[in-house]
Design an enzyme around this catalytic site. Sequence first.
Site, PDB file in Angstrom:
ATOM      1  N   HIS A 198      14.642  74.701 -37.200  1.00 51.56           N
ATOM      2  CA  HIS A 198      15.175  75.912 -36.575  1.00 51.56           C
ATOM      3  C   HIS A 198      14.039  76.604 -35.822  1.00 51.56           C
ATOM      4  CE1 HIS A 198      17.847  79.284 -35.984  1.00 51.56           C
ATOM      5  NE2 HIS A 198      16.867  80.089 -36.346  1.00 51.56           N
ATOM      6  N   GLU A 224       7.136  71.920 -32.970  1.00 49.05           N
ATOM      7  CA  GLU A 224       8.263  71.320 -33.690  1.00 49.05           C
ATOM      8  C   GLU A 224       8.032  69.818 -33.857  1.00 49.05           C
ATOM      9  OE1 GLU A 224      12.240  72.371 -32.455  1.00 49.05           O
ATOM     10  OE2 GLU A 224      11.573  74.244 -31.548  1.00 49.05           O
TER      11      GLU A 224
HETATM   12  C1  GAR Z   1      14.914  72.634 -30.793  1.00 50.86           C
HETATM   13  O1  GAR Z   1      14.136  73.692 -30.287  1.00 50.86           O
HETATM   14  C2  GAR Z   1      15.434  72.969 -32.178  1.00 50.86           C
HETATM   15  O2  GAR Z   1      14.547  73.744 -32.941  1.00 50.86           O
HETATM   16  C3  GAR Z   1      16.663  73.784 -31.836  1.00 50.86           C
HETATM   17  O3  GAR Z   1      17.232  73.123 -30.746  1.00 50.86           O
HETATM   18  C4  GAR Z   1      16.201  72.472 -29.980  1.00 50.86           C
HETATM   19  C5  GAR Z   1      16.600  71.037 -29.820  1.00 50.86           C
HETATM   20  O4  GAR Z   1      15.725  70.350 -28.965  1.00 50.86           O
HETATM   21  N1  GAR Z   1      17.555  73.808 -32.942  1.00 50.86           N
HETATM   22  C6  GAR Z   1      18.394  74.797 -33.184  1.00 50.86           C
HETATM   23  O5  GAR Z   1      18.467  75.793 -32.476  1.00 50.86           O
HETATM   24  C7  GAR Z   1      19.250  74.634 -34.416  1.00 50.86           C
HETATM   25  N2  GAR Z   1      19.997  75.802 -34.681  1.00 50.86           N
HETATM   26  P1  GAR Z   1      15.699  68.758 -28.968  1.00 50.86           P
HETATM   27  O6  GAR Z   1      17.148  68.288 -28.765  1.00 50.86           O
HETATM   28  O7  GAR Z   1      14.862  68.427 -27.766  1.00 50.86           O
HETATM   29  O8  GAR Z   1      15.111  68.300 -30.244  1.00 50.86           O
END
Ligand code: GAR
Length: 192
Positions: free
Chosen positions: A104, A169
């Site tokens: 998150h 992340e």
């Molecule tokens: C990431 O920043 C993740 O932390 C967020 O969505 C993005 C996905 O990026 N997740 C959320 O907001 C969950 N509630 P990605 O598809 O490139 O991994």
Amino acid sequence: MLISGSGSNMVALAQSMTGDHPARPCVVIANNPDAKGLERAAAMGIPTACVDHRPFAGDRAAFEAALQQTLADHSPDILCLAGFMRILTEGFVTPWAGRMLNIHPSLLPKYKGLNTHARAIEAGDPEAGCTVHEVTAALDDGPILGQARVAIEPGDTPDTLAARILPMEHQLYPTVLRRYAAGNRSPVMLNG
Ligand code: GAR
């Protein structure tokens, strides 16, 4: 792994699962047939599937049952939500208790839900970041397994902040998963 979008966290996780890593990617499932991450997973040789949520509009239980069925075809031991943007109810989450992780983009317990970076900037917070946690029935709750923090700089926008946090992340989630798969639940703290 469950995804909804570009799948950059999924790629980081998949790339980490080599050598002496105790886990291997067994399937990537999206709720959206256009999720870019599906192509990226296929290009890495990972089985993919899509359970489109839209035909199930108004029947979340039926969507979740279809998702469980698709997962069962691949028998994962651990389920990683990697940018999966559907809310999962207790009926789905309970059978995965202690085996499902989420990333998150906030320093939980702050800013559950959406627009996390904008809310951190608006609040005048000195720092922001991301959290990996075990998934429980409550949204963006559950035991924290790791956090990465970055300073909020003057002039930051949600986009500039997101651009600094996303690489964190990609460090944090693989670090946590490797430890988790080996049975280590103690939290990891990273600073950007
Ligand atoms: C990431 O920043 C993740 O932390 C967020 O969505 C993005 C996905 O990026 N997740 C959320 O907001 C969950 N509630 P990605 O598809 O490139 O991994």
